[in-house]
Design a protein around this motif. Structure first.
Motif, PDB file in Angstrom:
ATOM      1  N   MET A  89      10.728  37.088   7.442  1.00 19.00           N
ATOM      2  CA  MET A  89       9.753  38.132   7.731  1.00 19.00           C
ATOM      3  C   MET A  89      10.027  38.755   9.099  1.00 19.00           C
ATOM      4  N   ASP A  90      10.463  37.956  10.063  1.00 19.22           N
ATOM      5  CA  ASP A  90      10.821  38.505  11.374  1.00 19.22           C
ATOM      6  C   ASP A  90      11.997  39.476  11.252  1.00 19.22           C
ATOM      7  N   ILE A  91      12.976  39.126  10.437  1.00 17.05           N
ATOM      8  CA  ILE A  91      14.122  40.017  10.209  1.00 17.05           C
ATOM      9  C   ILE A  91      13.657  41.301   9.518  1.00 17.05           C
ATOM     10  N   THR A  92      12.758  41.159   8.564  1.00 18.66           N
ATOM     11  CA  THR A  92      12.216  42.317   7.855  1.00 18.66           C
ATOM     12  C   THR A  92      11.542  43.276   8.823  1.00 18.66           C
ATOM     13  N   ILE A  93      10.734  42.732   9.701  1.00 15.47           N
ATOM     14  CA  ILE A  93       9.997  43.563  10.654  1.00 15.47           C
ATOM     15  C   ILE A  93      10.966  44.217  11.651  1.00 15.47           C
TER      16      ILE A  93
END
Length: 194
Positions: free
Chosen positions: A157-161
């Motif tokens: 999710m951090d990579i997505t953001i």
């Protein structure tokens, strides 16, 4: 019905106000093409980042005991915003290719300029708000020890953001360039100062 005006001195009627061609040098055309190509590159990069962000959200499912992105409204918002920007970017890349290859805009010039600028602004702010909400939720999940139980979910999710923020940066740069085109159109009556 009015009869057409006779030609003066046997010449053509090209000096009439309705047919006043604007002089453009090849240098000016080259500058306009290069400017439009830069917009196309920024749109391509924005599309790539927003598509990658959408794919990262969709593939972030592990097992039944780990958290899923669709259980959180903010992560659904991140997915929707990035998917919308990816679709919009595809349309705008097509319009940019059309403009570069044919030398004319897809819509009438005034409509195309305001359409590009307005939508670039709206979708840039949409991405910014979605990723800000996603950042807040990711932080909350880290504070609630959800990320200790399922670290892979939180990292993805951090990579997505982060990919969403990168898409925002390039869409914002595109918005600056289309804003320049709007200002040039207001001042000169053309999309680019020639």
């Amino acid at each position: 019905m009015r009869s057409p005006q006779p030609l003066r001195n046997g010449g053509d009627n090209s000096s009439s106000p309705s047919h006043n061609p604007r002089f453009q040098s090849t240098v000016a055309e080259h500058k306009l093409r290069r400017f439009n190509s830069l917009i196309l590159v920024f749109r391509l990069v924005s599309f790539s980042f927003s598509l990658a962000s959408s794919v990262f959200v969709l593939t972030n499912t592990r097992g039944s005991d780990t958290p899923h992105w669709y259980h959180y409204d903010t992560f659904r918002f991140v997915l929707a915003a990035n998917a919308i920007v990816a679709v919009y970017s595809v349309f705008e890349m097509g319009a940019s290719v059309w403009e570069i290859s044919r030398g004319v805009t897809l819509f009438p010039e005034v409509l195309q300029i305001w359409f590009d600028f307005g939508h670039d602004q709206v979708f840039a702010y949409l991405l910014l708000s979605a990723n800000a909400a996603g950042t807040t939720m990711a932080r909350t999940l880290k504070e609630m020890d959800t990320c200790r139980a399922s670290n892979a979910f939180c990292v993805q999710m951090d990579i997505t953001i982060a990919l969403g923020y990168a898409a925002f940066v390039f869409l914002g740069l595109t918005s600056l360039l289309t804003g320049f085109r709007v200002v040039c159109f207001i001042i000169n009556g053309s999309r680019f100062h020639l």
